[in-house]
Scaffold this motif. Structure first.
Motif, PDB file in Angstrom:
ATOM      1  N   GLY A   1      79.305 -98.634   8.770  1.00  0.00           N
ATOM      2  CA  GLY A   1      79.388 -99.611   9.839  1.00  0.00           C
ATOM      3  C   GLY A   1      80.226-100.823   9.541  1.00  0.00           C
ATOM      4  O   GLY A   1      80.221-101.785  10.320  1.00  0.00           O
ATOM      5  N   ASP A   2      80.954-100.822   8.423  1.00  0.00           N
ATOM      6  CA  ASP A   2      81.863-101.921   8.143  1.00  0.00           C
ATOM      7  C   ASP A   2      83.010-101.424   7.278  1.00  0.00           C
ATOM      8  O   ASP A   2      83.014-100.277   6.811  1.00  0.00           O
ATOM      9  N   LEU A   3      84.002-102.279   7.097  1.00  0.00           N
ATOM     10  CA  LEU A   3      85.184-101.953   6.312  1.00  0.00           C
ATOM     11  C   LEU A   3      85.396-103.039   5.275  1.00  0.00           C
ATOM     12  O   LEU A   3      85.421-104.230   5.606  1.00  0.00           O
ATOM     13  N   VAL A   4      85.553-102.645   4.026  1.00  0.00           N
ATOM     14  CA  VAL A   4      85.861-103.581   2.955  1.00  0.00           C
ATOM     15  C   VAL A   4      87.254-103.234   2.447  1.00  0.00           C
ATOM     16  O   VAL A   4      87.477-102.152   1.905  1.00  0.00           O
ATOM     17  N   ILE A   5      88.184-104.158   2.655  1.00  0.00           N
ATOM     18  CA  ILE A   5      89.587-103.912   2.342  1.00  0.00           C
ATOM     19  C   ILE A   5      89.996-104.814   1.173  1.00  0.00           C
ATOM     20  O   ILE A   5      89.851-106.035   1.243  1.00  0.00           O
ATOM     21  N   HIS A   6      90.500-104.199   0.124  1.00  0.00           N
ATOM     22  CA  HIS A   6      90.902-104.940  -1.070  1.00  0.00           C
ATOM     23  C   HIS A   6      92.423-105.072  -1.113  1.00  0.00           C
ATOM     24  O   HIS A   6      93.154-104.100  -0.895  1.00  0.00           O
ATOM     25  N   ARG A   7      92.875-106.262  -1.384  1.00  0.00           N
ATOM     26  CA  ARG A   7      94.290-106.541  -1.604  1.00  0.00           C
ATOM     27  C   ARG A   7      94.421-107.431  -2.831  1.00  0.00           C
ATOM     28  O   ARG A   7      93.435-108.000  -3.313  1.00  0.00           O
ATOM     29  N   ALA A   8      95.645-107.570  -3.322  1.00  0.00           N
ATOM     30  CA  ALA A   8      95.855-108.368  -4.522  1.00  0.00           C
ATOM     31  C   ALA A   8      95.425-109.820  -4.321  1.00  0.00           C
ATOM     32  O   ALA A   8      94.936-110.477  -5.246  1.00  0.00           O
ATOM     33  N   ASN A   9      95.589-110.328  -3.088  1.00  0.00           N
ATOM     34  CA  ASN A   9      95.266-111.731  -2.821  1.00  0.00           C
ATOM     35  C   ASN A   9      93.813-111.964  -2.427  1.00  0.00           C
ATOM     36  O   ASN A   9      93.416-113.108  -2.212  1.00  0.00           O
ATOM     37  N   GLY A  10      93.037-110.911  -2.298  1.00  0.00           N
ATOM     38  CA  GLY A  10      91.648-111.109  -1.930  1.00  0.00           C
ATOM     39  C   GLY A  10      91.049-109.889  -1.258  1.00  0.00           C
ATOM     40  O   GLY A  10      91.727-108.883  -1.018  1.00  0.00           O
ATOM     41  N   THR A  11      89.774-109.983  -0.966  1.00  0.00           N
ATOM     42  CA  THR A  11      89.015-108.906  -0.326  1.00  0.00           C
ATOM     43  C   THR A  11      88.454-109.404   0.990  1.00  0.00           C
ATOM     44  O   THR A  11      87.943-110.527   1.072  1.00  0.00           O
ATOM     45  N   ALA A  12      88.557-108.584   2.010  1.00  0.00           N
ATOM     46  CA  ALA A  12      88.049-108.949   3.336  1.00  0.00           C
ATOM     47  C   ALA A  12      87.089-107.881   3.818  1.00  0.00           C
ATOM     48  O   ALA A  12      87.300-106.688   3.594  1.00  0.00           O
ATOM     49  N   ARG A  13      86.046-108.328   4.492  1.00  0.00           N
ATOM     50  CA  ARG A  13      85.066-107.422   5.076  1.00  0.00           C
ATOM     51  C   ARG A  13      85.075-107.606   6.590  1.00  0.00           C
ATOM     52  O   ARG A  13      84.953-108.721   7.101  1.00  0.00           O
ATOM     53  N   PHE A  14      85.226-106.497   7.320  1.00  0.00           N
ATOM     54  CA  PHE A  14      85.219-106.530   8.778  1.00  0.00           C
ATOM     55  C   PHE A  14      84.147-105.589   9.297  1.00  0.00           C
ATOM     56  O   PHE A  14      83.997-104.478   8.782  1.00  0.00           O
ATOM     57  N   PRO A  15      83.407-105.986  10.317  1.00  0.00           N
ATOM     58  CA  PRO A  15      82.433-105.059  10.916  1.00  0.00           C
ATOM     59  C   PRO A  15      83.163-103.953  11.657  1.00  0.00           C
ATOM     60  O   PRO A  15      84.224-104.166  12.254  1.00  0.00           O
ATOM     61  N   ALA A  16      82.609-102.759  11.637  1.00  0.00           N
ATOM     62  CA  ALA A  16      83.241-101.622  12.305  1.00  0.00           C
ATOM     63  C   ALA A  16      82.175-100.586  12.672  1.00  0.00           C
ATOM     64  O   ALA A  16      82.251 -99.429  12.272  1.00  0.00           O
ATOM     65  N   ARG A  17      81.193-101.029  13.440  1.00  0.00           N
ATOM     66  CA  ARG A  17      80.147-100.105  13.906  1.00  0.00           C
ATOM     67  C   ARG A  17      80.499 -99.698  15.332  1.00  0.00           C
ATOM     68  O   ARG A  17      80.150-100.372  16.299  1.00  0.00           O
ATOM     69  N   PHE A  18      81.218 -98.604  15.455  1.00  0.00           N
ATOM     70  CA  PHE A  18      81.726 -98.166  16.747  1.00  0.00           C
ATOM     71  C   PHE A  18      81.229 -96.756  17.048  1.00  0.00           C
ATOM     72  O   PHE A  18      80.731 -96.043  16.174  1.00  0.00           O
ATOM     73  N   LEU A  19      81.390 -96.369  18.303  1.00  0.00           N
ATOM     74  CA  LEU A  19      81.101 -95.006  18.740  1.00  0.00           C
ATOM     75  C   LEU A  19      82.434 -94.268  18.765  1.00  0.00           C
ATOM     76  O   LEU A  19      83.310 -94.589  19.559  1.00  0.00           O
ATOM     77  N   LEU A  20      82.583 -93.273  17.895  1.00  0.00           N
ATOM     78  CA  LEU A  20      83.836 -92.522  17.795  1.00  0.00           C
ATOM     79  C   LEU A  20      83.837 -91.366  18.793  1.00  0.00           C
ATOM     80  O   LEU A  20      82.900 -90.567  18.839  1.00  0.00           O
ATOM     81  N   VAL A  21      84.895 -91.297  19.594  1.00  0.00           N
ATOM     82  CA  VAL A  21      85.082 -90.197  20.527  1.00  0.00           C
ATOM     83  C   VAL A  21      86.425 -89.548  20.232  1.00  0.00           C
ATOM     84  O   VAL A  21      87.469 -90.210  20.280  1.00  0.00           O
ATOM     85  N   LEU A  22      86.404 -88.267  19.889  1.00  0.00           N
ATOM     86  CA  LEU A  22      87.610 -87.496  19.593  1.00  0.00           C
ATOM     87  C   LEU A  22      87.859 -86.500  20.724  1.00  0.00           C
ATOM     88  O   LEU A  22      86.929 -85.832  21.173  1.00  0.00           O
TER      89      LEU A  22
END
Length: 542
Positions: free
Chosen positions: A359-380
């Protein structure tokens, strides 16, 4: 000359930090040094601030200027620090009074002529300031409506640096005359619009205690109605289950059978967001620069429909420097619809496995780490093969067997294992088109969805879950454990290796939603068997 101080906000992911901006003007060779881990767009504020101060009647002295952004170890990004840097420098020159200045948090970009330009992330920055004990927030005039969404914030909109100098008790000097030109503010909802400025990444997960005085969005226009869909009882039932339980859905079938039409009707079945979710979703869109603050908090679940040529970064977020949110986070608490899913790159699709699970995304980069919520309903939605006609009897399919396998292999096993509902959408028959009984409308189905969600919410009271699709396996096998006679079909599928333990749990989640829609206290064996069939693209209707 003395030391000047002002306050601003640094946003990393969805976390805001109040930053102390210190300015020192000392004897020495003329220089302007900015320290405290700034990114490139922030480092360029030296030239913007110098020109803006000069054109507002208070040119900076030709001395050694040092500006420190504290805490120094915290990454800072974007042009939103311009106002605070200018205020700190003017305070160091005794143009402004220091005790008065330090009550305010300043967020905004400066133009060379002294105009205050809008920036991204004003809503989360204001939330962070209020949470940090600084309710007085100075923002660009164009961001006023967005900042006023935050309860408890005392917002001071500024159009020019001269206005800000007056607010803090100073007197603007002799301002160089320049022709008045309206600031260019593009509609962030336009696909062709691009922000004029470079802005920082994300923001804050602050949940205010009282949202009674927060303006909510204006009533939206009419949403597409489910009554427009001809036939497709199986797919309609799957859409209803997905909305009622928050279950991920795959629809597979030949072109023209209504997969996209059905997916576009799904948002109309979902209830409005509650207060906490609305603030969180609005903050994400503010950081991304897609928020129309004039409409207030985002109360309707968002609907994101990225093109199949999108990259991993555009899907889950990232970019150079500090990460920014992608389509998965913009769909938070809403729907992420991937049309022509078989055309997406396999890496793009597999990048969704983590947010589907956590339900979330943790993205690492050289300049820092960011956390974004991502609790979605996926429809394919996908065709079964490159030509699209392998479903059903497949008599019109011209694809080689290897081509079919390569096409479907993009939907990897680990990804499909996280998709609760997998249904075939077959061509509509003449009998369906000739049916005299009108199809159910979105309003009718949405009422059943609200009732089912209310039942699930009562059952899950005291937990962190808001729908059946979020319930953990341990809770299903513990508190919500069903009798063996009820689960024997799904247990056999697990023993035979047809299901993973994750798949087993997801079948039970769907069974609870089926039961809630039917008004039963708990699932029976038929509910579990029906949920199992829906996971295998079997033909099941309500």
């Amino acid at each position: 000359m003395a030391l000047g101080r002002a306050l601003s906000v640094s946003i990393v992911g969805l976390t805001g930090h109040v930053v102390d901006v210190e300015a020192d003007i000392a004897l020495g060779l003329p220089a302007f040094t900015l320290v405290g881990l700034p990114d490139a767009s922030l480092a360029e504020s030296r030239d913007r601030v110098r020109a803006a101060c000069s054109n507002s009647g208070h040119p900076l002295p030709q001395r050694r200027i040092t500006v420190n952004l504290s805490p120094a170890a915290l990454p800072k990004a974007g042009s939103g620090f311009d106002l605070a840097i200018a205020v700190a420098l003017l305070t160091a020159q005794s143009v402004l009074r220091s005790p008065l200045v330090q009550r305010y948090v300043h967020v905004g970009e400066l133009g060379l002529n002294g105009r205050v330009r809008p920036v991204r992330g004003v809503l989360p920055a204001t939330l962070a300031a209020v949470r940090g004990g600084y309710p007085d927030v100075v923002v660009p005039a164009a961001n006023e409506a967005e900042a006023r969404l935050v309860p408890g914030a005392r917002v001071y909109p500024m159009a020019t640096l001269a206005d800000l100098i007056r607010l803090h008790g100073g007197r603007p000097g002799e301002i160089r005359p320049e022709p008045e030109q309206p600031a260019l503010i593009r509609d962030p909802r336009s696909a062709s619009a691009r922000p004029e400025r470079s802005a920082g990444p994300g923001d804050v997960l602050v949940r205010p205690q009282n949202l009674a005085d927060v303006r909510t969005a204006a009533p939206p226009g009419p949403e597409p109605d489910l009554a427009d869909v001809v036939g497709q009882k199986q797919a309609r039932y799957a859409i209803e289950l997905a909305a009622a339980g928050g279950h991920h859905l795959l629809m597979m079938g030949p072109p023209g059978t209504g997969k996209t039409l059905l997916a576009s009707r799904l948002p109309g079945l979902l209830p409005d967001l509650d207060d906490d979710a609305a603030v969180e979703v609005t903050a994400v869109h503010s950081v991304a620069g897609t928020l129309d603050a004039a409409t207030g908090l985002i109360r309707r679940p968002p609907f994101q429909n990225p093109h199949h040529t999108c990259t991993v970064v555009s899907m889950v977020g990232g970019g150079s420097g500090l990460p920014h949110p992608g389509a998965a986070s913009l769909a938070h608490r809403g729907i992420l619809f991937l049309d022509e899913a078989g055309e997406f790159g396999s890496q793009v699709l597999d990048s969704l496995r983590q947010p589907l699970e956590h339900g979330d995304l943790v993205i690492h980069r050289a300049n820092g780490t960011a956390r974004f919520p991502a609790r979605f309903l996926l429809v394919l939605a996908s065709n079964p093969c490159p030509c699209g006609f392998a479903s059903g009897k497949g008599l019109n399919c011209v694809c080689a067997p290897n081509a079919r396998r390569r096409y479907l292999s993009r939907l990897s096993g680990p990804l499909l294992d996280r998709v609760d509902l997998q249904v075939d959408v077959l061509p509509v028959s003449r009998a369906d088109m000739a049916a005299k009984e009108p199809a159910e409308s979105s309003a009718t189905v949405a009422q059943r969805v609200r009732q089912a969600r209310a039942v699930a919410a009562e059952r899950l009271a005291g937990t962190s879950w808001s729908s059946n699709g979020e319930v953990s396996g341990s809770y299903l096998r513990g508190t919500l454990r069903l009798p063996t006679a009820v689960t024997q079909d799904v247990d056999r599928a697990l023993d035979d290796g047809q299901l993973s333990i994750r798949g087993h749990d997801r079948v039970l989640r769907v069974a609870w939603t089926i039961s809630d829609l039917a008004g039963r206290q708990q699932p029976d064996r038929d509910d579990v068997s029906r949920a199992l069939m829906l996971r295998r693209r079997g033909q099941v209707t309500a």
